[in-house]
Scaffold this motif. Structure first.
Motif, short mmCIF file in Angstrom:
data_model
loop_
_atom_site.label_atom_id
_atom_site.label_comp_id
_atom_site.label_asym_id
_atom_site.label_seq_id
_atom_site.Cartn_x
_atom_site.Cartn_y
_atom_site.Cartn_z
N ILE A 208 0.67 -1.19 -0.15
CA ILE A 208 0.10 -0.02 -0.01
C ILE A 208 0.91 1.20 -0.09
O ILE A 208 0.53 2.30 0.11
N THR A 211 -0.58 4.03 -2.26
CA THR A 211 -1.80 4.22 -1.88
C THR A 211 -2.08 5.48 -1.14
O THR A 211 -1.53 5.84 -0.02
N LEU A 216 -7.75 4.22 2.62
CA LEU A 216 -7.20 3.19 3.48
C LEU A 216 -8.24 2.82 4.61
O LEU A 216 -8.65 3.78 4.99
#
Length: 318
Positions: A208, A211, A216
């Protein structure tokens, strides 16, 4: 929660599959129970505990000397007393929990430790030096990092960029040099980037890293906030309810990472947490606040047996 802090979840958490070693149990203090008026337990008396599960190793780091000593701290906002004559210490390499009902003054105490609030009375001694009117930036440069009860991340930035902000106090090149990304500034940023990548690997969030944080789930955002604090390479880590709002699996992951930070890096941890199973499982010593006053201090076993603590949590009248 009995085994939560000592073993890993059967399946890997989101964002990675890296495995780590099993964890250890808490230490013990060879002293009688301590209430609000009792003296501190000397750090020399704090010893690594025997694992309750014989398959689990003892801590890699023993508790050291006093790293932080809070003496008779009082803090008020106008006529409201947030903290009243509170004294306790924190030993190097230990996990020191601060617990208490809502409004007990726990977050105010963390804000005193990292310089957000300045108490009207009392002394704060960090690494043998008294601190007066400490600013949070100066505290960060001295090696004190923290997370917050409410997630304080840059939601539009990626995980990697959020964690990089934890290195800000360690940069030495000027703003212009970094804007041009040239010469020594470029080399310095690459060094910091390597450190951040190590933190990402440690917390198993490789998948992640690019990201945006705002996309999230809550549990991973909490882990990113922990990563940002670890990126500063702190000697003392202040965690304000790191497991608030998490489900059981997310708490398991956070417990193991907290214990890894303490065991593998030797980082001193001061922890606020409402989940008593977590507190009793991973803490070396616990200090209990109620209405801004200290009502208990000692090992988890001593605190659980303290009648003042029992009354506070059962809601008995004062």
């Amino acid at each position: 929660m009995t085994q939560m802090a000592r073993t890993r979840a059967d399946s890997p958490p989101p964002g990675g599959t890296q495995t780590m070693s099993a964890h250890t149990t808490t230490g013990t203090i060879a002293s009688p129970a301590q209430g609000a008026g009792s003296p501190h337990t000397p750090c020399a008396e704090v010893r690594p505990g025997e694992a309750l599960d014989p398959r689990m190793p003892t801590r890699a780091h023993t508790r050291g000397d006093v790293i932080l000593d809070l003496q008779h701290i009082s803090l008020a906002f106008g006529g409201v007393k947030a903290l009243t004559d509170i004294s306790f210490d924190v030993c190097e390499h230990e996990i020191r929990a601060i617990i208490g009902p809502n409004g007990a003054g726990k977050s105010s105490m963390l804000n005193v430790i990292n310089g957000v609030y300045h108490p009207q009375q009392g002394r704060i001694v960090f690494r043998g030096e008294e601190r007066r009117q400490m600013h949070p930036t100066a505290a960060a440069r001295q090696g004190i990092a923290r997370t917050f009860q409410n997630i304080a991340l840059f939601k539009g930035m990626t995980v990697l960029d959020n964690i990089m902000t934890g290195r800000n106090t360690l940069f030495r090149s000027g703003i212009l040099a970094h804007a041009l990304w040239w010469g020594p500034a470029r080399a310095e940023e690459m060094r910091h980037r390597r450190k951040v990548e190590e933190v990402i690997d440690f917390l198993e969030i490789q998948a992640i890293r690019k990201t945006p944080v705002g996309r999230l789930p809550y549990g991973l955002q909490k882990r990113v906030e922990l990563a940002r604090a670890l990126a500063a390479e702190p000697s003392m880590l202040l965690l304000d309810e790191p497991m608030a709002g998490m489900n059981v699996e997310e708490k398991q992951d956070m417990c193991r990472f907290i214990l890894d930070v303490n065991q593998q890096f030797g980082t001193t941890i001061v922890l606020i947490e409402h989940d008593m199973g977590v507190v009793m499982d991973i803490s070396d010593r616990v200090v209990v606040l109620d209405y801004g006053k200290k009502i208990g201090d000692g090992t988890p076993e001593e605190v659980k047996a303290n009648p003042d603590v029992i009354r506070a949590y059962l809601g008995a009248s004062h």
